[in-house]
Design a protein around this motif. Structure first.
Motif, PDB file in Angstrom:
ATOM      1  N   LYS A 129       0.803  -1.221   0.000  1.00  0.00           N
ATOM      2  CA  LYS A 129       0.000   0.000   0.000  1.00  0.00           C
ATOM      3  C   LYS A 129       0.837   1.273   0.000  1.00  0.00           C
ATOM      4  CE  LYS A 129      -4.137  -1.747   2.163  1.00  0.00           C
ATOM      5  NZ  LYS A 129      -5.371  -1.251   2.693  1.00  0.00           N
ATOM      6  N   HIS A 130       2.015   1.217   0.602  1.00  0.00           N
ATOM      7  CA  HIS A 130       2.848   2.422   0.762  1.00  0.00           C
ATOM      8  C   HIS A 130       4.294   2.121   0.365  1.00  0.00           C
ATOM      9  CE1 HIS A 130      -0.490   4.098   3.048  1.00  0.00           C
ATOM     10  NE2 HIS A 130      -0.486   3.012   3.778  1.00  0.00           N
ATOM     11  N   PRO A 131       4.555   1.957  -0.928  1.00  0.00           N
ATOM     12  CA  PRO A 131       5.955   1.706  -1.323  1.00  0.00           C
ATOM     13  C   PRO A 131       6.822   2.922  -1.029  1.00  0.00           C
ATOM     14  CG  PRO A 131       4.558   1.997  -3.257  1.00  0.00           C
ATOM     15  CD  PRO A 131       3.653   2.019  -2.058  1.00  0.00           C
ATOM     16  N   ALA A 132       8.064   2.662  -0.673  1.00  0.00           N
ATOM     17  CA  ALA A 132       8.982   3.756  -0.340  1.00  0.00           C
ATOM     18  C   ALA A 132       9.303   4.556  -1.587  1.00  0.00           C
ATOM     19  CB  ALA A 132      10.266   3.202   0.275  1.00  0.00           C
ATOM     20  N   LYS A 133       9.386   5.847  -1.416  1.00  0.00           N
ATOM     21  CA  LYS A 133       9.770   6.723  -2.519  1.00  0.00           C
ATOM     22  C   LYS A 133      11.281   6.681  -2.643  1.00  0.00           C
ATOM     23  CE  LYS A 133       5.759   9.508  -1.555  1.00  0.00           C
ATOM     24  NZ  LYS A 133       5.156   8.492  -0.712  1.00  0.00           N
ATOM     25  N   GLY A 134      11.757   6.578  -3.841  1.00  0.00           N
ATOM     26  CA  GLY A 134      13.206   6.523  -4.054  1.00  0.00           C
ATOM     27  C   GLY A 134      13.695   5.102  -4.178  1.00  0.00           C
ATOM     28  N   GLY A 135      13.060   4.160  -3.504  1.00  0.00           N
ATOM     29  CA  GLY A 135      13.361   2.749  -3.649  1.00  0.00           C
ATOM     30  C   GLY A 135      14.716   2.291  -3.164  1.00  0.00           C
ATOM     31  N   GLY A 136      15.565   3.200  -2.651  1.00  0.00           N
ATOM     32  CA  GLY A 136      16.915   2.799  -2.254  1.00  0.00           C
ATOM     33  C   GLY A 136      16.937   1.827  -1.103  1.00  0.00           C
ATOM     34  N   ALA A 137      16.185   2.087  -0.069  1.00  0.00           N
ATOM     35  CA  ALA A 137      16.242   1.242   1.122  1.00  0.00           C
ATOM     36  C   ALA A 137      15.448  -0.037   0.952  1.00  0.00           C
ATOM     37  CB  ALA A 137      15.728   2.011   2.338  1.00  0.00           C
ATOM     38  N   SER A 138      14.436  -0.035   0.083  1.00  0.00           N
ATOM     39  CA  SER A 138      13.621  -1.234  -0.040  1.00  0.00           C
ATOM     40  C   SER A 138      14.413  -2.385  -0.624  1.00  0.00           C
ATOM     41  CB  SER A 138      12.368  -0.959  -0.881  1.00  0.00           C
ATOM     42  OG  SER A 138      12.749  -0.599  -2.195  1.00  0.00           O
ATOM     43  N   ALA A 139      15.439  -2.103  -1.393  1.00  0.00           N
ATOM     44  CA  ALA A 139      16.248  -3.167  -1.952  1.00  0.00           C
ATOM     45  C   ALA A 139      17.200  -3.743  -0.906  1.00  0.00           C
ATOM     46  CB  ALA A 139      17.054  -2.627  -3.133  1.00  0.00           C
ATOM     47  N   ALA A 140      17.438  -3.001   0.166  1.00  0.00           N
ATOM     48  CA  ALA A 140      18.384  -3.445   1.184  1.00  0.00           C
ATOM     49  C   ALA A 140      17.888  -4.661   1.937  1.00  0.00           C
ATOM     50  CB  ALA A 140      18.670  -2.317   2.172  1.00  0.00           C
ATOM     51  N   LYS A 141      16.605  -4.743   2.211  1.00  0.00           N
ATOM     52  CA  LYS A 141      16.071  -5.845   2.994  1.00  0.00           C
ATOM     53  C   LYS A 141      14.665  -6.151   2.496  1.00  0.00           C
ATOM     54  CE  LYS A 141      15.493  -7.382   7.740  1.00  0.00           C
ATOM     55  NZ  LYS A 141      15.524  -6.974   9.118  1.00  0.00           N
ATOM     56  N   PRO A 142      14.539  -6.936   1.414  1.00  0.00           N
ATOM     57  CA  PRO A 142      13.222  -7.207   0.867  1.00  0.00           C
ATOM     58  C   PRO A 142      12.404  -8.066   1.809  1.00  0.00           C
ATOM     59  CG  PRO A 142      14.883  -8.526  -0.266  1.00  0.00           C
ATOM     60  CD  PRO A 142      15.600  -7.596   0.679  1.00  0.00           C
ATOM     61  N   THR A 143      11.130  -7.836   1.802  1.00  0.00           N
ATOM     62  CA  THR A 143      10.219  -8.629   2.601  1.00  0.00           C
ATOM     63  C   THR A 143       9.619  -9.687   1.694  1.00  0.00           C
ATOM     64  OG1 THR A 143       9.731  -6.721   3.944  1.00  0.00           O
ATOM     65  CG2 THR A 143       8.181  -8.543   4.063  1.00  0.00           C
ATOM     66  N   PRO A 144       9.770 -10.961   2.016  1.00  0.00           N
ATOM     67  CA  PRO A 144       9.240 -11.997   1.147  1.00  0.00           C
ATOM     68  C   PRO A 144       7.718 -11.964   1.147  1.00  0.00           C
ATOM     69  CG  PRO A 144      10.172 -12.961   3.141  1.00  0.00           C
ATOM     70  CD  PRO A 144      10.452 -11.482   3.166  1.00  0.00           C
TER      71      PRO A 144
END
Length: 188
Positions: A167-182
């Motif tokens: 529902k709320h993806p991070a803007k910029g996407g940099g940190a979301s690649a650091a620790k993906p949630t399965p």
């Protein structure tokens, strides 16, 4: 005596019946905060800002230390009046640096609280939706509720993180690649 026994048994039976309808779950909000993409982005942004401010404060402290060493070395060659004036100026700068460091620390703590509050406010309706969908009567926060033990099957944290990230993806996407949630993590 019989009346008291009847009241105790009736109360026990009613309480047992009420417990059968009670379904509970719990979430670990601190873990969820660390795992949602927005939380990771916010933490990284705050850390970068904190590191920058810390470097400025450290540089000022180094200047003060150097100036104090010079003052100590040259102090013997100065008149009492000049030495007192220089030391007073140095103390004033030291006090101002300490005040600035304290102010920066308070500002960063306020910023962190504000950023985290925004994320927690977005989590509340997600938790409520999960609870309604699962037919839960109550959902507890693991850390602040005083929860000592609960089986992992009642933990809704993975579902909270997965739904939040959708529902709320991070803007910029940099940190979301650091620790993906399965997304295929087992539902607990």
């Amino acid at each position: 005596m019989r009346w008291t026994l009847f009241v105790v048994l009736t109360t026990s039976l009613l309480a047992t019946g009420a417990r059968a309808d009670l379904k509970v779950g719990y979430v670990d909000l601190q873990r969820a905060l660390l795992e949602v993409s927005e939380g990771q982005s916010a933490k990284a942004k705050l850390k970068a800002e904190m590191d920058k401010k810390k470097a400025e404060i450290d540089a000022e402290q180094a200047r003060l230390t150097d100036d104090k060493a010079v003052l100590d070395k040259q102090g013997a060659m100065m008149s009492e009046e000049v030495r007192t004036q220089k030391f007073t100026e140095w103390q004033k700068r030291l006090y101002e640096a300490m005040q600035k460091a304290q102010k920066v620390q308070m500002e960063l703590a306020d910023r962190e609280r504000t950023e985290l509050k925004k994320i927690f406010e977005k989590m509340d309706p997600i938790i409520a939706a999960i609870a309604q969908r699962e037919g839960l009567t109550m959902v507890f926060e693991k850390t602040d509720s005083g929860l000592v033990y609960a089986p992992p099957s009642l933990d809704l944290t993975n579902e909270l993180v997965r739904t939040y990230n959708e529902k709320h993806p991070a803007k910029g996407g940099g940190a979301s690649a650091a620790k993906p949630t399965p997304k295929d993590a087992p539902k607990q």
